[in-house]
Design a protein around this motif. Structure first.
Motif, PDB file in Angstrom:
ATOM      1  N   VAL A   1       0.858  -1.183   0.000  1.00  0.00           N
ATOM      2  CA  VAL A   1       0.000   0.000   0.000  1.00  0.00           C
ATOM      3  C   VAL A   1       0.897   1.238   0.000  1.00  0.00           C
ATOM      4  CG1 VAL A   1      -1.748   1.354   1.225  1.00  0.00           C
ATOM      5  CG2 VAL A   1      -1.843  -1.146   1.302  1.00  0.00           C
ATOM      6  N   GLY A   2       0.573   2.193  -0.849  1.00  0.00           N
ATOM      7  CA  GLY A   2       1.163   3.525  -0.791  1.00  0.00           C
ATOM      8  C   GLY A   2       0.038   4.540  -0.782  1.00  0.00           C
ATOM      9  N   ALA A   3       0.059   5.467   0.182  1.00  0.00           N
ATOM     10  CA  ALA A   3      -1.037   6.430   0.326  1.00  0.00           C
ATOM     11  C   ALA A   3      -0.483   7.836   0.523  1.00  0.00           C
ATOM     12  CB  ALA A   3      -1.925   6.041   1.512  1.00  0.00           C
ATOM     13  N   ASN A   4      -0.991   8.793  -0.285  1.00  0.00           N
ATOM     14  CA  ASN A   4      -0.588  10.187  -0.133  1.00  0.00           C
ATOM     15  C   ASN A   4      -1.747  11.095  -0.537  1.00  0.00           C
ATOM     16  OD1 ASN A   4      -0.622  10.050  -2.920  1.00  0.00           O
ATOM     17  ND2 ASN A   4       1.572  10.384  -3.205  1.00  0.00           N
ATOM     18  N   GLY A   5      -1.463  12.377  -0.668  1.00  0.00           N
ATOM     19  CA  GLY A   5      -2.481  13.325  -1.131  1.00  0.00           C
ATOM     20  C   GLY A   5      -3.727  13.330  -0.265  1.00  0.00           C
ATOM     21  N   PRO A   6      -4.918  13.298  -0.889  1.00  0.00           N
ATOM     22  CA  PRO A   6      -6.163  13.439  -0.123  1.00  0.00           C
ATOM     23  C   PRO A   6      -6.459  12.266   0.801  1.00  0.00           C
ATOM     24  CG  PRO A   6      -6.633  12.866  -2.403  1.00  0.00           C
ATOM     25  CD  PRO A   6      -5.173  13.172  -2.333  1.00  0.00           C
ATOM     26  N   SER A   7      -5.718  11.164   0.660  1.00  0.00           N
ATOM     27  CA  SER A   7      -5.989   9.996   1.511  1.00  0.00           C
ATOM     28  C   SER A   7      -5.357  10.116   2.889  1.00  0.00           C
ATOM     29  CB  SER A   7      -5.478   8.723   0.831  1.00  0.00           C
ATOM     30  OG  SER A   7      -4.062   8.693   0.780  1.00  0.00           O
ATOM     31  N   THR A   8      -4.444  11.075   3.081  1.00  0.00           N
ATOM     32  CA  THR A   8      -3.711  11.219   4.340  1.00  0.00           C
ATOM     33  C   THR A   8      -3.980  12.579   4.959  1.00  0.00           C
ATOM     34  OG1 THR A   8      -1.707  12.195   3.386  1.00  0.00           O
ATOM     35  CG2 THR A   8      -1.890   9.793   3.310  1.00  0.00           C
ATOM     36  N   PRO A   9      -3.803  12.728   6.271  1.00  0.00           N
ATOM     37  CA  PRO A   9      -4.102  14.007   6.914  1.00  0.00           C
ATOM     38  C   PRO A   9      -3.133  15.117   6.541  1.00  0.00           C
ATOM     39  CG  PRO A   9      -3.257  12.429   8.519  1.00  0.00           C
ATOM     40  CD  PRO A   9      -3.501  11.667   7.258  1.00  0.00           C
ATOM     41  N   ASN A  10      -1.889  14.768   6.176  1.00  0.00           N
ATOM     42  CA  ASN A  10      -0.889  15.798   5.870  1.00  0.00           C
ATOM     43  C   ASN A  10      -0.449  15.797   4.406  1.00  0.00           C
ATOM     44  OD1 ASN A  10       0.583  13.466   5.760  1.00  0.00           O
ATOM     45  ND2 ASN A  10       1.970  13.981   7.443  1.00  0.00           N
ATOM     46  N   LYS A  11      -1.112  14.969   3.575  1.00  0.00           N
ATOM     47  CA  LYS A  11      -0.853  14.854   2.126  1.00  0.00           C
ATOM     48  C   LYS A  11       0.430  14.097   1.797  1.00  0.00           C
ATOM     49  CE  LYS A  11      -4.416  17.532   1.920  1.00  0.00           C
ATOM     50  NZ  LYS A  11      -5.756  16.922   1.825  1.00  0.00           N
ATOM     51  N   PHE A  12       1.250  13.750   2.821  1.00  0.00           N
ATOM     52  CA  PHE A  12       2.522  13.088   2.555  1.00  0.00           C
ATOM     53  C   PHE A  12       2.363  11.572   2.487  1.00  0.00           C
ATOM     54  CE2 PHE A  12       4.106  17.203   3.935  1.00  0.00           C
ATOM     55  CZ  PHE A  12       5.174  17.406   3.077  1.00  0.00           C
ATOM     56  N   LEU A  13       3.351  10.950   1.859  1.00  0.00           N
ATOM     57  CA  LEU A  13       3.306   9.526   1.564  1.00  0.00           C
ATOM     58  C   LEU A  13       3.506   8.658   2.801  1.00  0.00           C
ATOM     59  CD1 LEU A  13       3.247   7.255  -0.587  1.00  0.00           C
ATOM     60  CD2 LEU A  13       5.710   7.612  -0.890  1.00  0.00           C
ATOM     61  N   ASN A  14       2.706   7.591   2.891  1.00  0.00           N
ATOM     62  CA  ASN A  14       2.856   6.535   3.883  1.00  0.00           C
ATOM     63  C   ASN A  14       2.773   5.192   3.155  1.00  0.00           C
ATOM     64  OD1 ASN A  14       2.605   8.008   6.681  1.00  0.00           O
ATOM     65  ND2 ASN A  14       1.018   8.873   5.382  1.00  0.00           N
ATOM     66  N   GLN A  15       3.494   4.198   3.634  1.00  0.00           N
ATOM     67  CA  GLN A  15       3.579   2.913   2.946  1.00  0.00           C
ATOM     68  C   GLN A  15       3.398   1.758   3.916  1.00  0.00           C
ATOM     69  OE1 GLN A  15       7.271   2.325   0.837  1.00  0.00           O
ATOM     70  NE2 GLN A  15       6.795   0.228   0.215  1.00  0.00           N
ATOM     71  N   LEU A  16       2.694   0.723   3.450  1.00  0.00           N
ATOM     72  CA  LEU A  16       2.601  -0.555   4.153  1.00  0.00           C
ATOM     73  C   LEU A  16       3.294  -1.615   3.322  1.00  0.00           C
ATOM     74  CD1 LEU A  16       1.442  -2.739   6.133  1.00  0.00           C
ATOM     75  CD2 LEU A  16      -0.639  -2.719   4.727  1.00  0.00           C
ATOM     76  N   ARG A  17       4.162  -2.380   3.982  1.00  0.00           N
ATOM     77  CA  ARG A  17       4.789  -3.536   3.347  1.00  0.00           C
ATOM     78  C   ARG A  17       4.585  -4.715   4.297  1.00  0.00           C
ATOM     79  NH1 ARG A  17       6.475  -7.809   1.798  1.00  0.00           N
ATOM     80  NH2 ARG A  17       8.571  -8.274   1.010  1.00  0.00           N
ATOM     81  N   ALA A  18       3.688  -5.603   3.956  1.00  0.00           N
ATOM     82  CA  ALA A  18       3.356  -6.744   4.812  1.00  0.00           C
ATOM     83  C   ALA A  18       3.878  -8.017   4.158  1.00  0.00           C
ATOM     84  CB  ALA A  18       1.851  -6.829   5.012  1.00  0.00           C
ATOM     85  N   LEU A  19       4.677  -8.770   4.885  1.00  0.00           N
ATOM     86  CA  LEU A  19       5.292  -9.999   4.372  1.00  0.00           C
ATOM     87  C   LEU A  19       4.482 -11.200   4.839  1.00  0.00           C
ATOM     88  CD1 LEU A  19       7.588 -11.574   2.980  1.00  0.00           C
ATOM     89  CD2 LEU A  19       8.903 -11.352   5.092  1.00  0.00           C
TER      90      LEU A  19
END
Length: 371
Positions: free
Chosen positions: A120-138
């Protein structure tokens, strides 16, 4: 980390050989343990890995066995490796006393055991500060015994041609399957269940974990990261998620020896996988997946998706991240890391996504000075 969920953090400096030798000396006990258990474990579990193997590789394992096949894999891929990676494995062997063949075989087993995983990569309108967050689940089950040597390895750059970076993995594993760099490049992968794998993969080329490490170590923006993967002599069929802090961007890739495709959020729309502006995601299942769980959870948190939310809510509820579960906050260079339950621990869930997450300040790790 605290208590039973603690993991090792190792800093290394110097040449490839020096980094390997230092780790070999410091982590000798862990490397000796890994070398004693990894091949018997793989031999006992190899049938479960066969669905992700090309028919040619499966036939070779059936004929020769796991350990000879891993050494053959090393022989086929060594011509494509950077010399510093070869030197680092030799340093690991010299520093730990573990045989060089055991070190090589251990570092090749990810070529045979590509896992399900979630990106998962989330940025822009999906986040409170518009910056990128990532999930990497193994997701490869919770039981591979290297879990007892879970380790964050921080590679400190010694010249201007590379950047410092960290990998989330296990003692002695020099490639990257989960990582983040001081330049703000983050990366993770999942298996691509490629219907054309028999003709689309190659046993000769650069091991995929080394391809991902090259991205962390030698690129600092998205275009260079994508070019690095494009230009690599690739082997396996994989999905990759790569993000860039400086550009606040995230892309998914579908690669094999012969395939190279780049995707963004607007290109990944199908039933069960709704379009969420600013969110790129591939769930646990083979793609295209029609399972709605991850999409529903991301939709529920839309506008408030952070690395912490991804770790503490979305991953556990979607039951992804069996072996390790890692999220990255690109703006603040923070990681949230959880590993599966250790062998000698009897309390709590087996699965990483249900265990304690440790907040790691990656900026402080990269600023650590050589002793």
């Amino acid at each position: 980390g605290n208590g039973t969920d603690a993991f090792y953090v190792l800093h290394v400096w110097g040449s490839g050989y020096e980094k390997g030798y230092a780790q070999g000396q410091i982590m000798k006990e862990q490397l000796t343990y890994i070398s004693s258990i990894i091949i018997p474990y793989l031999e006992s579990q190899i049938l479960s890995f066969f669905p992700n193997l090309s028919p040619a590789v499966a036939d070779l394992i059936a004929e020769y066995g796991v350990y000879p096949m891993l050494l053959l894999t090393y022989e086929w891929t060594e011509p494509y490796m950077k010399q510093e990676f070869i030197d680092e494995m030799e340093g690991l062997a010299a520093g730990s006393g573990v045989s060089i063949n055991d070190i090589r075989a251990y570092n090749m087993f990810p070529e045979l055991t590509k896992a399900a995983c979630t990106i998962v990569g989330a940025n822009g309108p999906s986040t409170p500060n518009k910056f990128l967050n990532q999930l990497r689940a193994l997701d490869i089950g919770p039981d591979i015994p290297i879990k007892d040597a879970a380790q964050v390895t921080v590679y400190h750059s010694s010249d201007s041609s590379s950047t410092s970076f960290m990998t989330v993995g296990w003692s002695g594993m020099i490639g990257a399957l989960t990582g983040f760099s001081a330049s703000g490049i983050g990366i993770g992968e999942k298996v691509w269940t490629n219907p054309d794998a028999a003709v689309d993969e190659s046993v000769s080329g650069e091991p995929w974990m080394f391809v991902l490490r090259n991205v962390l170590q030698y690129t600092s923006e998205m275009r260079a990261a994508l070019e690095s993967i494009h230009d690599a002599n690739r082997t396996c069929s994989l999905h990759i998620g790569v993000g860039s802090a400086s550009e606040n961007t995230f892309n998914g890739l579908e690669i094999s020896a012969k395939t190279y495709k780049v995707f963004n959020t607007s290109q990944m729309i199908w039933p069960g996988h709704p379009y969420l502006p600013g969110v790129f995601y591939w769930d646990y299942w083979p793609q295209p997946s029609t399972d709605s769980c991850l999409g529903d959870l991301l939709h529920q948190s839309y506008g408030n998706i952070t690395a912490e939310i991804l770790a503490l809510q979305i991953a556990p509820l979607s039951e992804t991240g069996e072996f390790h579960c890692v999220t990255f906050d690109y703006e603040n260079k923070l990681a949230f890391i959880a590993n599966s339950r250790k062998t000698n621990v009897t309390e709590g869930s087996d699965y990483a996504y249900m265990r304690q997450f440790t907040r790691v300040d990656m900026g402080k790790l990269f600023a650590e000075q050589s002793p």
